[in-house]
Design a protein around this motif. Sequence first.
Motif, PDB file in Angstrom:
ATOM      1  N   LYS A  34       0.828  -1.221   0.000  1.00  0.00           N
ATOM      2  CA  LYS A  34       0.000   0.000   0.000  1.00  0.00           C
ATOM      3  C   LYS A  34       0.856   1.262   0.000  1.00  0.00           C
ATOM      4  O   LYS A  34       0.696   2.161   0.827  1.00  0.00           O
ATOM      5  CB  LYS A  34      -0.938  -0.004   1.211  1.00  0.00           C
ATOM      6  CG  LYS A  34      -1.920  -1.152   1.176  1.00  0.00           C
ATOM      7  CD  LYS A  34      -2.957  -0.984   2.262  1.00  0.00           C
ATOM      8  CE  LYS A  34      -4.011  -2.046   2.162  1.00  0.00           C
ATOM      9  NZ  LYS A  34      -3.584  -3.315   2.776  1.00  0.00           N
ATOM     10  N   ARG A  82       2.133   4.622  -1.936  1.00  0.00           N
ATOM     11  CA  ARG A  82       1.795   5.571  -2.999  1.00  0.00           C
ATOM     12  C   ARG A  82       3.086   5.868  -3.743  1.00  0.00           C
ATOM     13  O   ARG A  82       4.074   6.307  -3.130  1.00  0.00           O
ATOM     14  CB  ARG A  82       1.223   6.855  -2.402  1.00  0.00           C
ATOM     15  CG  ARG A  82      -0.216   6.687  -2.005  1.00  0.00           C
ATOM     16  CD  ARG A  82      -0.710   7.952  -1.359  1.00  0.00           C
ATOM     17  NE  ARG A  82      -1.634   8.644  -2.228  1.00  0.00           N
ATOM     18  CZ  ARG A  82      -1.708   9.967  -2.297  1.00  0.00           C
ATOM     19  NH1 ARG A  82      -0.901  10.708  -1.599  1.00  0.00           N
ATOM     20  NH2 ARG A  82      -2.604  10.537  -3.049  1.00  0.00           N
ATOM     21  N   LYS A 137       5.812   7.768 -11.023  1.00  0.00           N
ATOM     22  CA  LYS A 137       4.563   7.687 -11.789  1.00  0.00           C
ATOM     23  C   LYS A 137       4.746   8.121 -13.240  1.00  0.00           C
ATOM     24  O   LYS A 137       4.023   7.677 -14.119  1.00  0.00           O
ATOM     25  CB  LYS A 137       3.502   8.564 -11.128  1.00  0.00           C
ATOM     26  CG  LYS A 137       2.705   7.831 -10.079  1.00  0.00           C
ATOM     27  CD  LYS A 137       1.592   8.716  -9.595  1.00  0.00           C
ATOM     28  CE  LYS A 137       0.881   8.097  -8.415  1.00  0.00           C
ATOM     29  NZ  LYS A 137       0.104   9.118  -7.699  1.00  0.00           N
TER      30      LYS A 137
END
Length: 103
Positions: free
Chosen positions: A53, A55, A61
């Motif tokens: 979990k 980010r 990204k």
Amino acid sequence: MPKKYHKKPVQQQKIAKKRINFLFQHANEVFKEDSNLSDKYVKMARRIAMKYKIRLPSSIKKRFCKNCHQFLVPGVNCRVRIHKHRLIYYCFGCKHYMRHPVK
Ligand SMILES: [Zn+2]
């Protein structure tokens, strides 16, 4: 074994983050020789992120396509444009646009 849904320990998350960074670093290194391998590294990194979990930071990204999850290298398999204070990434593989705000 019953499935646990609580948050993973911080120490484990730290290790997972390191592994993700390591995978992306390697994906970048092997891209020239084998882009399929880079895509595989992205898959592994995503799996780790989901499991723990985590980010993913915006710098990571931007390195893969949100839609087809292939490793992106600007000028090779993606195009980067700036439009209205946003970075627009266009994936050549699946023709998907991604927008990243510029601070
Ligand atoms: Zn794509």
